[in-house]
Motif scaffolding. Structure first.
Motif, PDB file in Angstrom:
ATOM      1  N   ASP A   1       0.912  -0.937   0.087  1.00 22.48           N
ATOM      2  CA  ASP A   1       0.023   0.042  -0.032  1.00 22.48           C
ATOM      3  C   ASP A   1       0.682   1.216  -0.038  1.00 22.48           C
ATOM      4  O   ASP A   1       2.089   1.306   0.342  1.00 22.48           O
TER       5      ASP A   1
ATOM      6  N   ASP B   1       0.973   3.708   2.005  1.00 27.40           N
ATOM      7  CA  ASP B   1       1.437   4.000   3.138  1.00 27.40           C
ATOM      8  C   ASP B   1       2.469   3.135   3.910  1.00 27.40           C
ATOM      9  O   ASP B   1       3.130   3.250   4.849  1.00 27.40           O
ATOM     10  N   GLY B   2       2.742   1.836   3.239  1.00 26.49           N
ATOM     11  CA  GLY B   2       3.592   0.976   3.520  1.00 26.49           C
ATOM     12  C   GLY B   2       3.057   0.087   4.691  1.00 26.49           C
ATOM     13  O   GLY B   2       3.885  -0.704   5.081  1.00 26.49           O
ATOM     14  N   GLY B   3       2.120   0.548   5.357  1.00 22.18           N
ATOM     15  CA  GLY B   3       1.486  -0.414   6.508  1.00 22.18           C
ATOM     16  C   GLY B   3       1.218  -1.648   6.205  1.00 22.18           C
ATOM     17  O   GLY B   3       1.068  -2.504   6.966  1.00 22.18           O
ATOM     18  N   SER B   4       0.661  -1.921   5.042  1.00 21.45           N
ATOM     19  CA  SER B   4       0.137  -3.219   4.684  1.00 21.45           C
ATOM     20  C   SER B   4       0.398  -3.431   3.273  1.00 21.45           C
ATOM     21  O   SER B   4       1.085  -2.854   2.411  1.00 21.45           O
TER      22      SER B   4
ATOM     23  N   VAL C   1      11.194  -2.212   3.193  1.00 19.14           N
ATOM     24  CA  VAL C   1       9.758  -2.279   3.662  1.00 19.14           C
ATOM     25  C   VAL C   1       9.200  -3.487   4.172  1.00 19.14           C
ATOM     26  O   VAL C   1       9.647  -4.600   3.735  1.00 19.14           O
TER      27      VAL C   1
ATOM     28  N   ALA D   1       5.714  -5.213   5.978  1.00 26.10           N
ATOM     29  CA  ALA D   1       4.152  -4.798   6.137  1.00 26.10           C
ATOM     30  C   ALA D   1       3.420  -6.148   6.498  1.00 26.10           C
ATOM     31  O   ALA D   1       3.856  -7.034   6.255  1.00 26.10           O
TER      32      ALA D   1
ATOM     33  N   ARG E   1      -3.026  -6.394   8.835  1.00 27.86           N
ATOM     34  CA  ARG E   1      -2.638  -5.393   9.885  1.00 27.86           C
ATOM     35  C   ARG E   1      -3.303  -6.105  11.255  1.00 27.86           C
ATOM     36  O   ARG E   1      -3.665  -5.388  12.078  1.00 27.86           O
TER      37      ARG E   1
ATOM     38  N   PRO F   1       1.114  -6.098  15.174  1.00 27.40           N
ATOM     39  CA  PRO F   1       2.058  -5.075  15.054  1.00 27.40           C
ATOM     40  C   PRO F   1       3.426  -5.437  15.012  1.00 27.40           C
ATOM     41  O   PRO F   1       4.159  -4.739  14.560  1.00 27.40           O
TER      42      PRO F   1
ATOM     43  N   SER G   1      13.826  -4.124  14.731  1.00 25.12           N
ATOM     44  CA  SER G   1      13.385  -3.339  13.602  1.00 25.12           C
ATOM     45  C   SER G   1      13.775  -3.740  12.254  1.00 25.12           C
ATOM     46  O   SER G   1      13.090  -3.313  11.167  1.00 25.12           O
TER      47      SER G   1
ATOM     48  N   ILE H   1       6.662  -4.095  13.220  1.00 24.27           N
ATOM     49  CA  ILE H   1       6.128  -3.882  11.788  1.00 24.27           C
ATOM     50  C   ILE H   1       5.498  -2.320  12.182  1.00 24.27           C
ATOM     51  O   ILE H   1       5.647  -1.473  11.124  1.00 24.27           O
ATOM     52  N   ASP H   2       4.683  -2.194  12.938  1.00 20.09           N
ATOM     53  CA  ASP H   2       3.856  -1.121  13.085  1.00 20.09           C
ATOM     54  C   ASP H   2       4.405  -0.573  14.574  1.00 20.09           C
ATOM     55  O   ASP H   2       4.034  -1.183  15.734  1.00 20.09           O
TER      56      ASP H   2
END
Length: 188
Positions: free
Chosen positions: A52, A54-57, A96, A98, A102, A105, A125, A141-142
């Motif tokens: 995505d 935003d790189g979150g998923s 990256v 993700a 989601r 985390p 990390s 991840i988050d």
């Protein structure tokens, strides 16, 4: 087999020899590539994914057939009780990482409350560092979600001052702002 594992097996392929060579050159053991510490056989695999914006998923390429996809390393991710609830994708060259749904985390969430005999929980990390550690500890991840999950995990161990600063900032954001409201008697 739950829907996450069905999607994982339907969308992944084995690692290529060049992947194995690269991972080993990073210092990642064959054992860490092949399975997680609980011996469940969750090997690191490869899939075509679309991250995505935003790189979150991410989505599997099969979910977005008309979108350009990129190859990534993928592995199932578990919740605190060890149940597979998500899939994590990692593209090392772009740094990256993700989660597909989601739902987690961190990868390694099942390790948060595992017995540690007074040892701090390793927090990573960088996926390569986590894999070098044989998937012991957790892989963030988050950061905001990780801080919530880690606040009751006891002592934590990080590998850099920068990572410690990021984690402290994430924990600081959990502190609620408290206002003192005068009682009606004091206001009068």
């Amino acid at each position: 087999m739950n829907e996450i594992m069905v999607a994982f097996w339907a969308n992944t392929s084995p690692l290529r020899q060049s992947d194995l060579d690269w991972l080993r050159a990073q210092g990642i053991s064959t054992a860490s590539i092949a399975h997680d510490p609980e011996e469940c056989g969750f090997l690191l695999s490869r899939a075509l994914v679309v991250f995505d914006d935003d790189g979150g998923s991410f989505s599997f390429a099969s979910e977005l057939p008309d979108t350009a996809a990129a190859s990534a390393f993928v592995l199932p991710a578990r919740d605190e009780s060890g149940e597979v609830v998500d899939v994590v994708a990692w593209r090392p060259k772009e740094h990256v990482i993700a989660a597909w749904r989601r739902h987690v985390p961190m990868a390694g969430l099942q390790n948060i409350f595992a017995p540690r005999l007074g040892e701090p929980l390793p927090v990573f990390s960088d996926p390569a560092d986590w894999l070098k550690a044989e998937r012991h500890g957790v892989l963030v991840i988050d950061m905001a979600g990780a801080a919530i999950a880690l606040r009751d995990a006891g002592a934590l161990a990080v590998h850099s001052r920068q990572q410690a600063r990021h984690l402290r900032r994430a924990f600081a954001s959990l502190t609620p702002h408290i206002n003192i409201q005068p009682s009606r008697k004091e206001a009068a």
